[in-house]
Enzyme design. Structure first.
Site, PDB file in Angstrom:
ATOM      1  N   TYR A 143       5.118  21.162  74.560  1.00  0.00           N
ATOM      2  CA  TYR A 143       4.301  21.775  75.612  1.00  0.00           C
ATOM      3  C   TYR A 143       2.967  21.045  75.788  1.00  0.00           C
ATOM      4  O   TYR A 143       2.390  21.066  76.870  1.00  0.00           O
ATOM      5  CB  TYR A 143       3.997  23.241  75.269  1.00  0.00           C
ATOM      6  CG  TYR A 143       4.998  24.232  75.792  1.00  0.00           C
ATOM      7  CD1 TYR A 143       6.348  24.101  75.516  1.00  0.00           C
ATOM      8  CD2 TYR A 143       4.586  25.324  76.557  1.00  0.00           C
ATOM      9  CE1 TYR A 143       7.266  25.022  75.986  1.00  0.00           C
ATOM     10  CE2 TYR A 143       5.497  26.256  77.028  1.00  0.00           C
ATOM     11  CZ  TYR A 143       6.826  26.099  76.742  1.00  0.00           C
ATOM     12  OH  TYR A 143       7.727  27.027  77.210  1.00  0.00           O
ATOM     13  N   LYS A 194      15.764  21.221  65.098  1.00  0.00           N
ATOM     14  CA  LYS A 194      16.890  20.382  65.511  1.00  0.00           C
ATOM     15  C   LYS A 194      16.766  19.110  64.669  1.00  0.00           C
ATOM     16  O   LYS A 194      16.629  17.997  65.173  1.00  0.00           O
ATOM     17  CB  LYS A 194      16.804  20.105  67.022  1.00  0.00           C
ATOM     18  CG  LYS A 194      18.007  19.408  67.606  1.00  0.00           C
ATOM     19  CD  LYS A 194      19.254  20.303  67.701  1.00  0.00           C
ATOM     20  CE  LYS A 194      20.460  19.483  68.127  1.00  0.00           C
ATOM     21  NZ  LYS A 194      21.716  20.236  68.108  1.00  0.00           N
ATOM     22  N   ASP A 226      20.664  25.258  68.206  1.00  0.00           N
ATOM     23  CA  ASP A 226      21.884  25.624  68.950  1.00  0.00           C
ATOM     24  C   ASP A 226      22.658  26.691  68.188  1.00  0.00           C
ATOM     25  O   ASP A 226      23.146  27.672  68.763  1.00  0.00           O
ATOM     26  CB  ASP A 226      22.750  24.379  69.250  1.00  0.00           C
ATOM     27  CG  ASP A 226      22.974  23.485  68.051  1.00  0.00           C
ATOM     28  OD1 ASP A 226      22.298  23.677  67.007  1.00  0.00           O
ATOM     29  OD2 ASP A 226      23.826  22.575  68.126  1.00  0.00           O
ATOM     30  N   ASP A 250      10.132  29.701  72.869  1.00  0.00           N
ATOM     31  CA  ASP A 250      10.145  30.187  74.253  1.00  0.00           C
ATOM     32  C   ASP A 250      11.557  30.632  74.625  1.00  0.00           C
ATOM     33  O   ASP A 250      11.767  31.735  75.144  1.00  0.00           O
ATOM     34  CB  ASP A 250       9.673  29.060  75.184  1.00  0.00           C
ATOM     35  CG  ASP A 250       9.693  29.484  76.645  1.00  0.00           C
ATOM     36  OD1 ASP A 250       9.239  30.608  76.930  1.00  0.00           O
ATOM     37  OD2 ASP A 250      10.167  28.691  77.485  1.00  0.00           O
TER      38      ASP A 250
HETATM   39  C1  IPM Z   1       6.274  32.540  77.931  1.00  0.00           C
HETATM   40  C2  IPM Z   1       6.396  31.923  79.299  1.00  0.00           C
HETATM   41  C3  IPM Z   1       5.434  30.735  79.392  1.00  0.00           C
HETATM   42  C4  IPM Z   1       5.853  29.724  78.346  1.00  0.00           C
HETATM   43  C5  IPM Z   1       5.318  30.104  80.773  1.00  0.00           C
HETATM   44  C6  IPM Z   1       5.014  31.105  81.853  1.00  0.00           C
HETATM   45  C7  IPM Z   1       4.299  29.004  80.787  1.00  0.00           C
HETATM   46  O1  IPM Z   1       7.715  31.565  79.565  1.00  0.00           O
HETATM   47  O2  IPM Z   1       5.166  32.965  77.570  1.00  0.00           O
HETATM   48  O3  IPM Z   1       7.282  32.614  77.234  1.00  0.00           O
HETATM   49  O4  IPM Z   1       6.715  28.889  78.615  1.00  0.00           O
HETATM   50  O5  IPM Z   1       5.305  29.760  77.254  1.00  0.00           O
HETATM   51 MG    MG Z   2       9.092  32.223  78.076  1.00  0.00          MG
END
Ligand code: IPM
Ligand code: MG
Length: 362
Positions: A143, A194, A226, A250
């Site tokens: 990210y 992974k 996975d 996520d």
């Molecule tokens: C979450 C959301 C966010 C992320 C997005 C909206 C940026 O999906 O908080 O899980 O990917 O972290």
């Molecule tokens: Mg999310």
């Protein structure tokens, strides 16, 4: 004991404002029950921030967050802003808050309320008694890794790239959170990676294993992502704490939410050394915004986590969970968890019903 607090309130976009209104109702009831004084400072972020100032995370909003004892956030994003530059998209507000506030530990509990056992798409016996916690690293990994971008190479071909990178200290601090929280739960951590393909997560596995020597009372296992995705629907009750990277967390937390009946049920806490933020794990759901269809329970439950982690008051979290269970037990449902024989209510009515149950608890 501290009795005065500042809470930053960022309703955001889509259903964010509607669910936050209901969560504030609950917060105010607890404020008066406990004789606290909670100042609420509301500010725009996400698409709302962009509309107000031209940036999804206005400086003034970030300032309010930094002066708070905790941030309550609704959700950000919507089709209106999908075509603007990446750096100005509503989602940048969320990522900006996470990184600027140093919120590296994201706790996403997936617990099934007994009344909702039949709302899950999985069989009752698979989810009955489910109580797991995803500990997601939140300020690193793919990210935030550099370099990133979309460029054109010498041959005129465009390509896009991101970088998955984790430092030893980043892995250690999130692992500590997972081990510490497992001590207060069932003493089991499953680290998800992974490692068979990605060096950075092989490194993750090594660091987690190394740190485990300080936590010999905790049972540690490792799982490829996975396989974890598969195990979550096969036998989710094998998990206690799932420790994982930003992106895997996520994805797996959305999957885990469906075990509890709906993504509209999962709260979250994002914690750092100095600051903390609380939000439902769902998004802004623009398609149902303003239609009284949103489930406010994830945000209401996030208020419970706010009291627990930022205001150091354990009881409100228990009261809120109790009130939610009672209301669900009465057969009342929002659209997302609706099933045969139940009574469907809107966002506001669900908030009012939980508030009424909460008022009854002494
Ligand atoms: C979450 C959301 C966010 C992320 C997005 C909206 C940026 O999906 O908080 O899980 O990917 O972290
Ligand atoms: Mg999310």
């Amino acid at each position: 004991m501290k009795t005065e607090f500042n809470i930053a309130v960022f309703p955001g976009d889509g259903i964010g404002p509607e669910v936050v209104v209901e969560a504030i109702k609950i917060l105010k009831i607890i404020e008066s029950k406990l004789g606290l004084k909670i100042m609420l400072n509301e500010a725009p972020v996400g698409g709302a921030g962009y509309e107000a100032t031209g940036h999804p995370l206005p400086d003034a909003s970030l300032d309010i967050a930094k002066k708070s004892d905790g941030v309550l956030l609704g959700a950000v994003g919507g089709p209106k802003w999908e075509t603007i530059d990446f750096s100005l998209r509503p989602e940048r507000a969320l990522l900006g808050l996470r990184s600027n506030l140093g919120l590296y530990a994201n706790l996403r509990p997936a617990r099934i309320f007994p009344a909702l056992l039949d709302a899950s798409t999985l069989k009752r016996e698979v989810v009955e008694g489910l109580d797991l916690l995803v500990v997601r690293e939140l300020t690193g990994g793919i990210y935030f890794g550099e370099p990133r971008g979309v460029v054109t190479n010498d041959k005129g071909e465009r390509y896009g790239f991101n970088t998955l990178v984790y430092s030893e200290s980043e892995i250690e601090r999130i692992s500590k959170v997972a081990f510490d929280v497992a001590r207060k739960r069932n003493g089991k951590v499953c680290s998800v990676d992974k490692a068979n393909v990605l060096e950075a997560t092989g490194f993750w596995r090594d660091i987690v294993t190394g740190l485990h020597s300080q936590y010999s009372d905790i049972e540690l296992s490792h799982m490829y992502v996975d396989n974890c995705a598969m195990q979550l629907v096969r036998n989710p009750k094998q998990f206690d704490v799932i420790l994982t990277t930003n992106m895997f967390g996520d994805i797996l937390s959305d999957e885990a939410s469906m075990l509890t009946g709906s993504i509209g049920m999962l709260p979250s806490a994002s914690l750092g050394e100095k600051y903390a933020m609380y939000e439902p794990i769902h998004g802004s759901a623009p398609d149902i915004a303003g239609k009284e269809l949103a489930n406010p329970l994830a945000t209401i439950l996030s208020v419970g986590m706010l009291f627990k982690y930022s205001l150091e008051k354990e009881e409100p979290n228990i009261w809120i969970e109790e009130a939610v269970e009672k209301v669900l037990g009465q057969g009342v449902r929002t659209a997302d968890i609706m099933s045969d024989g139940m009574k469907q209510v809107g966002t506001k009515e669900m908030g009012d019903l939980v508030a009424a149950e909460l008022e009854k608890i002494n």
